[in-house]
Design a protein around this motif. Structure first.
Motif, PDB file in Angstrom:
ATOM      1  N   LEU A 194       0.680  -1.156   0.045  1.00  0.00           N
ATOM      2  CA  LEU A 194      -0.163  -0.074  -0.011  1.00  0.00           C
ATOM      3  C   LEU A 194       1.050   1.198   0.051  1.00  0.00           C
ATOM      4  N   CYS A 195       0.465   2.209  -0.753  1.00  0.00           N
ATOM      5  CA  CYS A 195       1.024   3.545  -0.551  1.00  0.00           C
ATOM      6  C   CYS A 195      -0.007   4.421  -0.486  1.00  0.00           C
ATOM      7  N   ILE A 196       0.172   5.186   0.663  1.00  0.00           N
ATOM      8  CA  ILE A 196      -0.904   6.450   1.030  1.00  0.00           C
ATOM      9  C   ILE A 196      -0.118   7.422   0.946  1.00  0.00           C
ATOM     10  N   LEU A 197      -0.822   8.500   0.211  1.00  0.00           N
ATOM     11  CA  LEU A 197      -0.353   9.937  -0.081  1.00  0.00           C
ATOM     12  C   LEU A 197      -1.283  10.970   0.572  1.00  0.00           C
ATOM     13  N   GLU A 198      -0.611  11.939   1.200  1.00  0.00           N
ATOM     14  CA  GLU A 198      -1.242  13.112   1.710  1.00  0.00           C
ATOM     15  C   GLU A 198      -0.516  14.465   1.177  1.00  0.00           C
ATOM     16  N   ARG A 199      -1.505  15.184   0.876  1.00  0.00           N
ATOM     17  CA  ARG A 199      -0.891  16.669   0.522  1.00  0.00           C
ATOM     18  C   ARG A 199      -1.303  17.823   1.511  1.00  0.00           C
ATOM     19  N   ARG A 200      -0.426  18.512   1.997  1.00  0.00           N
ATOM     20  CA  ARG A 200      -0.635  19.690   3.049  1.00  0.00           C
ATOM     21  C   ARG A 200      -0.274  20.686   2.401  1.00  0.00           C
ATOM     22  N   ARG A 201      -1.204  21.821   2.520  1.00  0.00           N
ATOM     23  CA  ARG A 201      -0.870  23.341   2.053  1.00  0.00           C
ATOM     24  C   ARG A 201      -0.909  24.154   3.175  1.00  0.00           C
ATOM     25  N   THR A 202      -0.135  25.211   3.086  1.00  0.00           N
ATOM     26  CA  THR A 202       0.026  26.120   4.234  1.00  0.00           C
ATOM     27  C   THR A 202      -1.224  26.892   3.925  1.00  0.00           C
ATOM     28  N   ALA A 240       4.840  35.634   9.425  1.00  0.00           N
ATOM     29  CA  ALA A 240       6.350  34.932   9.759  1.00  0.00           C
ATOM     30  C   ALA A 240       6.420  34.000   8.588  1.00  0.00           C
ATOM     31  N   LEU A 241       7.684  33.763   8.176  1.00  0.00           N
ATOM     32  CA  LEU A 241       8.233  32.850   7.380  1.00  0.00           C
ATOM     33  C   LEU A 241       7.757  31.484   7.688  1.00  0.00           C
ATOM     34  N   TYR A 242       7.871  31.230   8.871  1.00  0.00           N
ATOM     35  CA  TYR A 242       7.482  29.941   9.582  1.00  0.00           C
ATOM     36  C   TYR A 242       6.304  29.620   9.022  1.00  0.00           C
ATOM     37  N   GLU A 243       5.126  30.434   9.310  1.00  0.00           N
ATOM     38  CA  GLU A 243       3.895  30.426   9.056  1.00  0.00           C
ATOM     39  C   GLU A 243       3.244  29.968   7.650  1.00  0.00           C
ATOM     40  N   ARG A 244       4.165  30.756   6.739  1.00  0.00           N
ATOM     41  CA  ARG A 244       4.100  30.532   5.514  1.00  0.00           C
ATOM     42  C   ARG A 244       4.818  29.230   4.864  1.00  0.00           C
ATOM     43  N   ALA A 245       5.593  28.584   5.445  1.00  0.00           N
ATOM     44  CA  ALA A 245       6.201  27.421   4.803  1.00  0.00           C
ATOM     45  C   ALA A 245       6.067  26.195   5.387  1.00  0.00           C
ATOM     46  N   ILE A 246       5.595  26.227   6.669  1.00  0.00           N
ATOM     47  CA  ILE A 246       5.579  24.821   7.578  1.00  0.00           C
ATOM     48  C   ILE A 246       4.450  24.077   7.063  1.00  0.00           C
ATOM     49  N   THR A 247       4.418  22.819   6.949  1.00  0.00           N
ATOM     50  CA  THR A 247       3.470  21.765   6.623  1.00  0.00           C
ATOM     51  C   THR A 247       3.491  20.731   7.542  1.00  0.00           C
ATOM     52  N   PHE A 248       3.949  19.532   7.194  1.00  0.00           N
ATOM     53  CA  PHE A 248       3.984  18.423   7.870  1.00  0.00           C
ATOM     54  C   PHE A 248       4.956  18.357   9.155  1.00  0.00           C
ATOM     55  N   ASP A 249       5.908  19.341   8.820  1.00  0.00           N
ATOM     56  CA  ASP A 249       6.972  19.437  10.248  1.00  0.00           C
ATOM     57  C   ASP A 249       6.585  20.327  11.331  1.00  0.00           C
ATOM     58  N   GLY A 250       5.242  20.796  11.326  1.00  0.00           N
ATOM     59  CA  GLY A 250       4.885  21.698  12.141  1.00  0.00           C
ATOM     60  C   GLY A 250       3.358  21.407  12.724  1.00  0.00           C
ATOM     61  N   PRO A 251       2.910  22.169  13.506  1.00  0.00           N
ATOM     62  CA  PRO A 251       1.732  22.229  14.172  1.00  0.00           C
ATOM     63  C   PRO A 251       0.645  21.999  12.956  1.00  0.00           C
ATOM     64  N   ASP A 252      -0.681  21.407  13.148  1.00  0.00           N
ATOM     65  CA  ASP A 252      -1.508  21.350  11.985  1.00  0.00           C
ATOM     66  C   ASP A 252      -2.282  22.679  11.805  1.00  0.00           C
ATOM     67  N   VAL A 253      -1.858  23.565  12.947  1.00  0.00           N
ATOM     68  CA  VAL A 253      -2.849  24.962  12.912  1.00  0.00           C
ATOM     69  C   VAL A 253      -2.108  25.806  11.799  1.00  0.00           C
ATOM     70  N   TYR A 254      -1.009  25.407  11.395  1.00  0.00           N
ATOM     71  CA  TYR A 254      -0.446  26.407  10.053  1.00  0.00           C
ATOM     72  C   TYR A 254      -0.796  25.852   8.694  1.00  0.00           C
ATOM     73  N   SER A 255      -1.338  24.455   8.701  1.00  0.00           N
ATOM     74  CA  SER A 255      -1.466  24.112   7.179  1.00  0.00           C
ATOM     75  C   SER A 255      -2.954  23.176   7.242  1.00  0.00           C
ATOM     76  N   VAL A 256      -3.365  22.918   6.032  1.00  0.00           N
ATOM     77  CA  VAL A 256      -4.614  22.050   5.922  1.00  0.00           C
ATOM     78  C   VAL A 256      -4.158  20.789   4.805  1.00  0.00           C
ATOM     79  N   SER A 257      -4.856  19.933   5.130  1.00  0.00           N
ATOM     80  CA  SER A 257      -4.741  18.651   4.211  1.00  0.00           C
ATOM     81  C   SER A 257      -5.756  19.049   3.338  1.00  0.00           C
ATOM     82  N   VAL A 258      -5.223  18.667   1.818  1.00  0.00           N
ATOM     83  CA  VAL A 258      -6.135  18.873   0.656  1.00  0.00           C
ATOM     84  C   VAL A 258      -5.918  17.760  -0.254  1.00  0.00           C
ATOM     85  N   PRO A 259      -6.786  17.180  -0.904  1.00  0.00           N
ATOM     86  CA  PRO A 259      -6.736  16.101  -1.899  1.00  0.00           C
ATOM     87  C   PRO A 259      -5.388  16.245  -2.770  1.00  0.00           C
TER      88      PRO A 259
END
Length: 128
Positions: A17-25, A35-54
Motif C-alpha cells: 500500500l502507498c498512502i499519499l497526503e498533501r498539506r498546504r500552508t 512570519a516565514l515559518y507560518e508561510r512555509a510549515i506543513t508536515f513538520d509543524g503544528p496542524d494549525v498552520y496547514s490544511v490537508s488537501v486532496p
C-alpha cells in the motif's frame, strides 16, 4: 485556494500500500504580513498552520509511488552489496517508510526527507 501557497506531499509506503497526503500552508508564501515559518510549515509543524488537501488525479500519485519503489530498490541494492554472508543480518526488504516530497514550478518532484524507514530482516522474520 491560495495561488502562492506552499505544499508538500507525504507518502507512507508499504509493500502492499502507498498512502499519499498533501498539506498546504494556510498563508500565501509571499505574504510578508506573516512570519516565514507560518508561510512555509506543513508536515513538520503544528496542524494549525496547514490544511490537508486532496491529491487529485493519478499522474502525480503514480510518479510519487514510483519514486518510493525506486528508493526501496536502491536500499535493497546497497544492502546486497554490503551483506557479508551473515544470515542473521540478511536484508529482506523495507517494511514501511514515510517520505516527504515537494513539486517545483517545473513539475519536478524532489525528495525532501524521510521520517522513518523500517526494515525487515531475517532475524525478525524468524521470530514471528
Amino acid at each position: 485556494f491560495h495561488a502562492f501557497s506552499h505544499f508538500q506531499i507525504r507518502a507512507i509506503w508499504t509493500p502492499k500500500l502507498c498512502i499519499l497526503e498533501r498539506r498546504r500552508t494556510k498563508q500565501d508564501l509571499c505574504d510578508a504580513r506573516f512570519a516565514l515559518y507560518e508561510r512555509a510549515i506543513t508536515f513538520d509543524g503544528p496542524d494549525v498552520y496547514s490544511v490537508s488537501v486532496p491529491l487529485r488525479g493519478t499522474v502525480l500519485a503514480g510518479r510519487v509511488e514510483s519514486i518510493c519503489k525506486e528508493i526501496v530498490k536502491h536500499i535493497a541494492d546497497v544492502a546486497a552489496e554490503n551483506t557479508h554472508g551473515s544470515k542473521e543480518d540478511a536484508f529482506l526488504g523495507v517494511a514501511r517508510m514515510v517520505v516527504n516530497f515537494k513539486v517545483d514550478g517545473n513539475g519536478k518532484i524532489w525528495i525532501l526527507w524521510s521520517n522513518s524507514i523500517r526494515l525487515k530482516n531475517a532475524a525478525a522474520e524468524t521470530n514471528l
